[in-house]
Design an enzyme around this catalytic site. Structure first.
Site, mmCIF file in Angstrom:
data_model
loop_
_atom_site.group_PDB
_atom_site.id
_atom_site.type_symbol
_atom_site.label_atom_id
_atom_site.label_comp_id
_atom_site.label_asym_id
_atom_site.label_seq_id
_atom_site.Cartn_x
_atom_site.Cartn_y
_atom_site.Cartn_z
ATOM 1 N N SER A 89 -21.383 25.264 62.480
ATOM 2 C CA SER A 89 -20.261 25.819 63.254
ATOM 3 C C SER A 89 -20.278 25.353 64.700
ATOM 4 O O SER A 89 -19.426 25.765 65.483
ATOM 5 C CB SER A 89 -20.304 27.352 63.210
ATOM 6 O OG SER A 89 -21.528 27.836 63.749
ATOM 7 N N ASN B 51 -14.152 27.641 67.908
ATOM 8 C CA ASN B 51 -15.130 28.459 68.634
ATOM 9 C C ASN B 51 -15.129 28.172 70.134
ATOM 10 O O ASN B 51 -15.537 29.020 70.931
ATOM 11 C CB ASN B 51 -16.530 28.263 68.050
ATOM 12 C CG ASN B 51 -16.695 28.972 66.720
ATOM 13 O OD1 ASN B 51 -15.973 29.911 66.413
ATOM 14 N ND2 ASN B 51 -17.623 28.505 65.907
#
Length: 407
Positions: free
Chosen positions: A128, A200
């Protein structure tokens, strides 16, 4: 033309390394597409649990009429499990790694994948935000390594970020994106390996800016959450979201790694002291019963009143988010369209940052950012919040982001 693989139909047998929550979901999606999928994990109990979970998930899809019982059975038949990595990748065309989020461990696994997977196979990491370039450099085929960052739960979330490194063959990146589309998901390209990738990176100032405002006594957390949830239609305000995801602990635990990262657009500012204060008190969110809010035994907190939204102007949060998005476009990390698509599908946001910027005008965003910079004491924080060149250019010209016309 990529040797052996040029289009999604060329990708037949696949492997997923890691049978945790993400791995099992990714494997299920690939099996649903009609492909034979091998799931590998060193833990046999984890493999059994993965198959049970996939069967349960597919059963829910049958109950809701999204899948027939025959399709469920066929999908399960296409899934198999092994404990040895070499066995998992024998004869595969595409490998997705979904193991623990630790840089050194991933690099070690990719070195093993490189040794055992066919030469033509594409190797993808589900990280991620870790350094995909270093992962690729652990192999002798860095041109065939990239990131495919799925969102949780993979069966339900539509978005997948396709992360390029400086080594990634463009044809491989395009093939990976086409493969994602063939799985009935929506890919966006993160064209440079930057910390946290696209979604993110925008989520960070969503929570961080809100925390600084409370730390500076410029806003109440209840007012911030109310304004973002009720006035802006976000699923959760930044404080409720942090408590739900364990964001306080994640941000503080990851701070040292972020500060040591040397990639493009790496962070050089420490986490807001408010998060450190809560962290030291063990207030990690709903899982500990305390975070920004206090939770009862059922995991519920006192509801935030919609009237509290009147106290807070949500542009104080939007402005840093829009600036972060603009930095990515300025540095050719992602396109305007991909950033907005990513935030709508990956973050469940009501609109993307550039859609919001076009509504309020870049000049307004720049004004808020200048006030933000003046609010901070430390120079690096001032610099982080100052508007980037692209945003200033749009403010001066009055051009919109999406159509190039006047705002």
């Amino acid at each position: 033309m990529t040797p052996g693989l040029s289009e999604p139909d060329d990708i037949g047998r696949t492997a997923v390394v890691g049978a945790g929550e993400m791995g099992r979901g990714i494997a299920a999606v690939q099996a649903l597409s009609g492909r034979e999928v091998v799931v590998q994990d060193l833990d046999s109990e984890q493999l059994d649990a993965a198959l049970e979970h996939v069967e349960w998930s597919l059963g829910k899809a049958v109950e809701k009429g999204r899948l027939s019982e025959a399709e469920q059975a066929a999908t399960l038949d296409r899934l198999s499990t092994v404990e040895e990595l070499a066995d998992a990748v024998e004869g595969v065309d595409f490998v997705t790694e979904a193991i623990v989020e630790k840089q050194a461990v991933k690099e070690s696994v990719f070195a093993d994948l490189d040794a055992h997977a066919p030469d033509h196979a594409v190797l993808a990491s589900n990280t991620s935000g870790l350094n995909v370039t270093r992962i690729a450099e652990a192999t002798d085929r860095p041109d065939r390594v990239l990131g495919t960052h799925w969102f949780n739960p993979p069966m339900l979330m539509e978005l997948v970020e396709v992360v390029h490194t400086e080594h990634t063959d463009t044809a491989i990146a395009e093939l990976a994106a086409a493969f994602v589309e063939d799985l009935d998901k929506t890919p966006i390209h993160c064209r440079k390996d930057v910390p946290s990738f696209v979604v993110n990176r925008c989520m960070r100032p969503y929570g961080e800016a809100a925390a600084w405002l409370v730390y500076y006594d410029e806003a109440r957390k209840e007012a911030v959450d109310a304004a973002l949830e009720y006035d802006e239609d976000f699923p959760m305000g930044p404080f409720a979201l942090a408590d739900f995801t364990g964001g306080i602990q994640l941000r503080v635990d990851g701070e040292a790694d972020h500060l040591a990262d040397d990639r493009l657009l790496a962070y050089d500012t420490r986490v807001c002291p408010l998060l450190h204060e809560l962290y030291e008190q063990g207030r990690f969110g709903r899982k500990t019963g305390r975070g920004y809010y206090e939770y009862d035994d059922d995991g519920e907190k006192p509801p935030v009143s919609a009237t509290a939204a009147r106290e807070f102007d949500p542009l104080w949060v939007w402005a840093p988010v829009i600036n972060e998005a603009a930095k990515m476009v300025q540095h050719d990390v992602a396109t305007v369209e991909d950033v907005d698509t990513g935030m709508r599908l990956g973050g469940n946001w009501p609109v993307g940052p550039f859609e919001k910027a076009d509504r309020v005008g870049a000049e307004t965003v720049v004004e808020y950012l200048c006030e933000w910079a003046a609010m901070h004491d430390r120079l690096n924080l001032k610099a982080e919040y100052l508007p980037c060149d692209l945003l200033v250019e749009r403010a001066k010209s009055g051009e919109r982001f999406h159509d190039g016309g006047a705002a």
